[in-house]
Every structure is written in structure tokens, then in C-alpha cells.
Design an enzyme around this catalytic site. Structure first.
Site, PDB file in Angstrom:
ATOM      1  NE  ARG A 166      -2.402  54.593 -37.054  1.00 25.10           N
ATOM      2  CZ  ARG A 166      -2.105  54.530 -38.350  1.00 25.10           C
ATOM      3  NH1 ARG A 166      -1.830  53.380 -38.924  1.00 25.10           N
ATOM      4  NH2 ARG A 166      -2.069  55.640 -39.078  1.00 25.10           N
TER       5      ARG A 166
ATOM      6  CE1 TYR B 235     -14.003  39.387 -18.510  1.00 25.08           C
ATOM      7  CE2 TYR B 235     -13.126  40.037 -20.649  1.00 25.08           C
ATOM      8  CZ  TYR B 235     -13.718  40.366 -19.441  1.00 25.08           C
ATOM      9  OH  TYR B 235     -14.000  41.670 -19.176  1.00 25.08           O
TER      10      TYR B 235
ATOM     11  CG  ASP C 205      -6.841  34.892 -22.090  1.00 25.07           C
ATOM     12  OD1 ASP C 205      -5.958  35.135 -21.238  1.00 25.07           O
ATOM     13  OD2 ASP C 205      -7.853  35.611 -22.231  1.00 25.07           O
TER      14      ASP C 205
ATOM     15  CE  LYS D  17      -8.154  41.576 -16.228  1.00 27.99           C
ATOM     16  NZ  LYS D  17      -9.026  42.703 -16.045  1.00 27.99           N
TER      17      LYS D  17
HETATM   18  C1  PLP Z   1      -8.996  35.901 -18.989  1.00 24.00           C
HETATM   19  C2  PLP Z   1      -9.199  37.294 -19.501  1.00 24.00           C
HETATM   20  N1  PLP Z   1      -8.865  37.575 -20.777  1.00 24.00           N
HETATM   21  C3  PLP Z   1      -9.037  38.808 -21.289  1.00 24.00           C
HETATM   22  C4  PLP Z   1      -9.567  39.838 -20.546  1.00 24.00           C
HETATM   23  C5  PLP Z   1      -9.753  41.187 -21.163  1.00 24.00           C
HETATM   24  O1  PLP Z   1      -8.738  42.029 -20.765  1.00 24.00           O
HETATM   25  P1  PLP Z   1      -8.828  43.640 -20.767  1.00 24.00           P
HETATM   26  O2  PLP Z   1      -9.793  44.012 -19.701  1.00 24.00           O
HETATM   27  O3  PLP Z   1      -7.418  44.048 -20.505  1.00 24.00           O
HETATM   28  O4  PLP Z   1      -9.316  44.031 -22.127  1.00 24.00           O
HETATM   29  C6  PLP Z   1      -9.919  39.597 -19.215  1.00 24.00           C
HETATM   30  C7  PLP Z   1     -10.487  40.680 -18.390  1.00 24.00           C
HETATM   31  O5  PLP Z   1     -10.902  40.496 -17.277  1.00 24.00           O
HETATM   32  C8  PLP Z   1      -9.733  38.290 -18.683  1.00 24.00           C
HETATM   33  O6  PLP Z   1     -10.085  37.988 -17.421  1.00 24.00           O
END
Ligand code: PLP
Length: 400
Positions: A61, A115, A188, A213
Site C-alpha cells: 500500500r 467530466y 486534468d 484513457k
Molecule cells: C477527463 C476525465 N477525467 C477523469 C476521468 C475519470 O477516470 P477513471 O474512469 O479512470 O476514474 C474521466 C473518465 O472518463 C475523464 O474523462
């Protein structure tokens, strides 16, 4: 343990073959290191690792060699001093917020069109825990400055390219603004990927990725990561020891393996997105296309300046003329190459209906506020042939 035949079958079954010391070889690829615990020559050595005065591992961890390798790769690609990996992109966003000082009574200013789960974490979960979330249009620097002046936030959270409206954030200008008022800038960078943009080099304090992604790229792993300074990493590391949202070694292996082909996959994805955006813009059934690579996109000049000619991303969205959910669903079902799966950034081309998937957790009023109509479709371009993708879109558009 050596194959000590004087020990019982039961003991040999547990220990034989394990803990063989690496002698004089180095595996070319990073192995999947699954050990939960680690042994040292002496307990004093173990104590030194616990204290941080000696490099090593004590408990999975806290850290893990496969995860460390992934973190080192991300730090390098993002031009960061350090990185901390997480079990998902959402865990990474949550950790970065806590790491920069978000707590009860504090304010977060965030882009309105983040998101869906990020939006709901801010407006739902964190708000119920006593955090104030103020959502702004980050394309309007005056509005951002007024909100920061008024609320004195601990941080501003934005997406380099927003999901699903593809707005481009002026990261250098936002970094200057947040720093004037003593706040941190969290970016992000999932949609841009480190190939397109490195927020830390433009003044951001934390770069966040859903590594699920583009970084992993093959639709087979859930992962998140935060790239930041060595000092911030220490805070994130200590937090993660307590909350435990760590990346597992199998996932770290897949993410590390996936990112090796990022600079090969992404240019093809970007070219496909550009071609599809230009094609859709001319289609009679399409009302509007959102893609920063289009000359009439409001963020086009900014994208050109920030992304230095490397492209404009692999995701676009468009509104089907006069369509609601039913027509969008028929269109999605008619596609045969582009897959209606809820993710993005894969080598496969993907289609999604934001109103009922990525932004489903928003109320219809919130979606209207953000600007996500029921006729909006999001496409994430894969690495297939652009001709096949265009034929697929043409045939599906003809059915509605
Ligand atoms: C721009 C963005 N940030 C964060 C996330 C969250 O990521 P995760 O699905 O890996 O938790 C997503 C998910 O689609 C996203 O499109």
C-alpha cells in the site's frame, strides 16, 4: 528458501522456489511485482526503509516496484519531479484535491464543464463534507478572477481540453491568476495526454490523468496518476498510505506497457479526429461540431499556441440536427466499427451519448447549464483507417 529436503512437505510447499536473490541480471521489461511484504538482511535495514533514510519497499500500500516504474515514466513524460499512481482517474482527482488542502470550509473553483463524475464529486460528495464548490466558465478569465477574488479558494481545477465540449483552458493565464491569489492550479490533462501538453511546464501545480484513457490506450486497465513536485508527492504519498487508493501491480504493468506506444498511437488518432471533424462539419444532419482543430472553434488559436502543432486531440463531439436521445441511440446502434462503449482514448474508435453516460449524474438543469443537449454525441477516434471510419459514420447517419 533452498530446497531443504529436511523440512516437511507442507513447509516446502509454502517456501520452495521463493525469494531467490537477483544476482547479475536485469530484466528488460519491468516485472509484475506482486509481493505484499518485503524482507531485508536485518530489522535495522527494514527500520531504515520505514524511516525513509534507505530506499526500498515495506508494504504494497506504501509503494511497489512495478508502480514505481510507472510513476517514473509518467513523471518523465509530464516533465515532473515526481508522480503518484492511483487505482482510477477519480481517485487521482480526489487525492490531488485533498493534497492541495481541500477540506471542510475550503473552496474549490472548478470549470463548469468538467467530466460528469468530477462535477458530481464537487457538487455532491465534497459539498456534503463542507467544501464550497464554485463552478465557472474557464474560457472567461474575468469570471475566473472574480470567483477567485471573492471566494479565496485553495485551488482551481480545470481540464486542458474539456469533456465533452472540447473547450481549451488557457493554462498559463490560469496559473498566473491562481498564483496571484495563493491558490494551486490542478489540471486534468486526460484529453490532451502528455504527448500534446505538459501543464506543469506552463505553471500548473498538479497534472492529473485518468490513465485508463490515452496513457494505457488499449481499453484494458483502470488507472490514475498525479504528476507534481517532489514536495507535493510527499503529501500525496502520506495520504495514500491512509486512504489506500493505490494502483495494483498488474494494472501498473499494463499502463506502463501501454504508454510505450503513446507517441505512435496518438498522431493517428489526432489525424482521424481532424478528418472526421471536418467531414461532419459539412454533413447535412449535423448541427454543430466541437473540435479545437476546426478553424471556427473558439479555442482554436489558443490550442495552436499551447499545443505547438502536435495536433488538437483525438476526441470530438457533435450535435445531431433536431435529434433527441432516441435518434442518437439509433445512430449509435447503426455504427459497426465505432463502438458504443463508455470510455475514450483507446486504439478502438468509440461513441458515447454524454447526457446518459459520462454526464448522467447531472440533473437535466445542470446539463442545460453546462451545455450538454440530448442530441450531443461524443466520438473518441481510434487508430483504424479514416476511410472505414467515415463510411461507418455515413451509413449510420443515413439511418436516422
Ligand atoms: C477527463 C476525465 N477525467 C477523469 C476521468 C475519470 O477516470 P477513471 O474512469 O479512470 O476514474 C474521466 C473518465 O472518463 C475523464 O474523462
Amino acid at each position: 528458501m533452498k530446497n531443504n529436503s529436511s523440512r516437511s512437505f507442507q513447509t516446502r510447499a509454502v517456501h520452495s522456489g521463493e525469494r531467490v536473490k537477483a544476482v547479475d541480471y536485469t530484466p528488460v521489461t519491468t516485472p509484475i511485482s506482486t509481493a505484499v511484504g518485503y524482507l531485508y538482511e536485518s530489522m535495522d535495514d527494514m527500520d531504515a526503509v520505514f524511516a525513509g533514510s534507505k530506499q526500498g519497499y515495506v508494504y504494497v500500500r506504501y509503494s511497489n516496484p512495478t508502480v514505481t516504474a510507472f510513476e517514473a515514466a509518467i513523471a518523465s513524460l509530464e516533465g515532473a519531479e515526481a508522480a503518484q499512481a492511483y487505482s482510477s482517474g477519480m481517485a487521482a482527482i480526489h487525492a490531488a484535491l485533498l493534497g492541495c488542502g481541500v477540506k471542510a470550509g475550503a473552496t474549490v473553483v472548478a470549470a463548469m464543464d468538467v467530466y460528469g463524475a468530477t462535477f458530481t464529486m464537487l457538487r455532491g460528495l465534497l459539498t456534503t463534507l463542507g467544501v464550497n464548490a464554485r463552478l465557472v466558465n474557464v474560457s472567461d478569465l474575468g469570471e475566473v478572477e472574480s470567483a477567485i477574488k471573492e471566494t479565496k479558494p485553495v485551488c482551481l481545477l480545470v481540464e486542458t481540453i474539456s469533456n465533452p465540449l472540447l473547450k481549451v483552458a488557457d493554462v498559463p493565464a490560469l496559473a498566473s491568476l491562481t498564483h496571484i491569489y495563493g491558490a494551486s492550479l490542478l489540471v486534468d490533462n486526460t484529453f490532451a495526454s502528455p504527448y500534446l501538453f505538459n501543464p506543469l511546464s506552463h505553471g500548473a501545480d498538479y497534472t492529473i490523468h485518468s490513465a485508463t484513457k490515452y496513457i494505457s490506450g488499449h481499453g484494458d486497465v483502470l488507472a490514475g496518476v498525479v504528476a507534481t513536485s517532489a514536495a507535493n508527492k510527499k503529501v500525496l504519498f502520506e495520504l495514500n498510505k491512509l486512504v489506500g487508493g493505490v494502483l495494483g501491480p498488474f494494472e501498473a504493468y499494463l499502463a506502463l506497457r501501454g504508454l510505450k506506444t503513446l507517441p505512435l498511437r496518438i498522431p493517428q488518432q489526432f489525424r482521424n479526429a481532424q478528418q472526421v471533424a471536418e467531414w461532419l462539419q459539412k454533413h447535412s444532419r449535423v448541427k454543430k461540431v466541437n473540435y479545437p482543430g476546426l478553424a471556427d472553434h473558439p479555442g482554436h488559436a489558443l490550442a495552436e499556441r499551447l499545443f505547438g502543432g502536435r495536433g488538437y486531440g483525438g476526441v470530438l463531439s457533435f450535435e445531431l440536427d433536431g435529434a433527441g436521445k432516441a435518434q442518437v441511440y439509433r445512430f449509435m446502434e447503426a455504427l459497426t466499427i465505432i463502438l458504443p462503449a463508455t470510455t475514450l482514448g483507446d486504439i478502438y474508435s468509440l461513441v458515447l451519448h454524454p447526457a446518459t453516460s459520462s454526464h448522467r449524474s447531472l440533473t437535466s438543469e445542470e446539463r442545460a447549464l453546462v451545455g450538454i443537449p440530448d442530441g450531443l454525441v461524443r466520438l473518441s477516434m481510434g487508430i483504424e483507417s479514416p476511410d472505414d471510419i467515415l463510411s461507418d459514420l455515413e451509413a449510420a447517419l443515413a439511418t436516422i
